[in-house]
Design an enzyme around this catalytic site. Structure first.
Site, short mmCIF file in Angstrom:
data_model
loop_
_atom_site.label_atom_id
_atom_site.label_comp_id
_atom_site.label_asym_id
_atom_site.label_seq_id
_atom_site.Cartn_x
_atom_site.Cartn_y
_atom_site.Cartn_z
N HIS A 126 30.99 45.64 38.50
CA HIS A 126 32.15 46.12 39.26
C HIS A 126 31.91 47.55 39.75
O HIS A 126 32.23 47.90 40.89
CB HIS A 126 33.41 46.14 38.39
CG HIS A 126 33.83 44.80 37.86
ND1 HIS A 126 33.69 44.44 36.55
CD2 HIS A 126 34.41 43.75 38.49
CE1 HIS A 126 34.17 43.22 36.38
NE2 HIS A 126 34.60 42.77 37.54
N ASP A 162 29.25 35.90 42.39
CA ASP A 162 30.15 34.78 42.70
C ASP A 162 29.90 34.40 44.16
O ASP A 162 30.71 34.68 45.04
CB ASP A 162 31.60 35.20 42.48
CG ASP A 162 31.86 35.52 41.02
OD1 ASP A 162 31.62 34.65 40.17
OD2 ASP A 162 32.27 36.65 40.73
N SER A 218 28.73 39.72 33.63
CA SER A 218 29.98 38.99 33.80
C SER A 218 30.89 39.31 32.62
O SER A 218 30.42 39.49 31.49
CB SER A 218 29.68 37.48 33.81
OG SER A 218 30.86 36.75 33.59
#
Ligand code: PAF
Length: 282
Positions: A37, A152, A187
């Site tokens: 992130h 993703d 993840s």
């Protein structure tokens, strides 16, 4: 960093940015932030004057048997990490504001075709939930740019298709997958892995690299190849959900003329579902 929960407050501050002709980048997340992130935020900062991050664990994208309630929430740590990166605003909406009329009656966005295959086939309704929340967040934040992880990969392509189909006025950026030193794609779900599973997990990536090497050496019998790797993964202790080689943009089965492909993999280790992908250029 401004922490905003109210949509009207967000719109107010957004107006001041727009009046000052600022370029606004947006990074939507479900929190429990890791380096993957943070790399999205770092990339966003390179392209924009203002970076907005949202944290919202979106109930609409979880299936009835999935881990919505158990989804890890680490808000204080997330805030600290975003502050360290000098993020301008953190948007923390409430589910009661996002789905004010209740989930049952919620208008939804569905990107047909691409949402139903691969992960969408294993997780019915998942991409409807993703497209709907991302569309709503785009309407609230009204960014010029938005950043998503290539980890993703199907989600990224669904969102790009939605933006094209609905003529949305923003640019979508995909950011390369961030990996642990041993190759495991980062993840939030990795923390569910038991000790022995965590040791085995990076083998998924090693095996994927092996498969891609065979293609680079000339193999084109993709069905046979992916079946062989499924069996190898199963023998190692994974429970493969799918291994697919697809056209990178459409995610359809590749034709002879296609040269830009992607290997997409999902496999369970115990109860944890790992997904990963690798791009292939023939
Ligand atoms: O990738 C995620 O974390 C989520 O699917 C997203 C894009 C934030 C939508 O809830």
């Amino acid at each position: 960093m401004q922490v905003i929960s109210d949509i009207n407050d967000l719109r107010e501050i957004r107006r001041t940015w727009q009046n000052a002709s600022k370029v606004i980048a947006f990074v939507p997340t479900m929190g429990n932030l890791h380096q993957g992130h943070l790399n999205l935020v770092r990339e966003a900062k390179k392209h924009a004057d203002i970076v907005v991050v949202s944290i919202f664990v979106n109930p609409m994208q979880f299936g009835p048997d999935e881990d919505l309630d158990a989804y890890p929430k680490t808000i204080e740590n997330d805030k600290r990490l975003l502050q360290e990166l000098s993020v301008d605003a953190l948007f923390l909406p409430q589910a009661s504001d996002i789905y004010a009329r209740g989930l049952e009656q919620q208008t939804f966005v569905e990107v047909p075709g691409i949402s139903y295959m691969i992960c969408g086939a294993s997780r019915p309704g998942h991409f409807r939930g993703v497209a709907t929340i991302v569309c709503k967040l785009f309407n609230m934040v009204q960014p010029n740019l938005a950043f998503f992880g290539e980890k993703d990969f199907q989600q990224l392509q669904v969102i790009k298709a939605m933006v094209t189909d609905l003529s949305m006025n923003l640019k979508i950026f995909g950011v390369a997958t961030t990996r642990e030193e041993d190759g495991l794609a980062m993840s939030s779900r990795n923390q569910y892995l038991k000790e022995e599973e965590r040791k085995l997990a990076p083998t998924l990536y090693t095996k994927m690299q092996g498969l891609v090497k065979e293609i680079s050496e000339g193999r084109r019998d993709f069905n046979k190849l992916t079946n062989e790797y499924k069996q190898e993964l199963a023998a190692l202790g994974f429970n493969p959900d799918y291994i697919e080689i697809r056209n990178r943009d459409t995610l359809l089965q590749p034709g002879h003329e296609d040269t830009e492909l992607v290997l997409l993999v999902a496999a369970f280790l115990g109860k944890t579902r790992l997904i990963d992908n690798l791009q292939i250029t023939l």
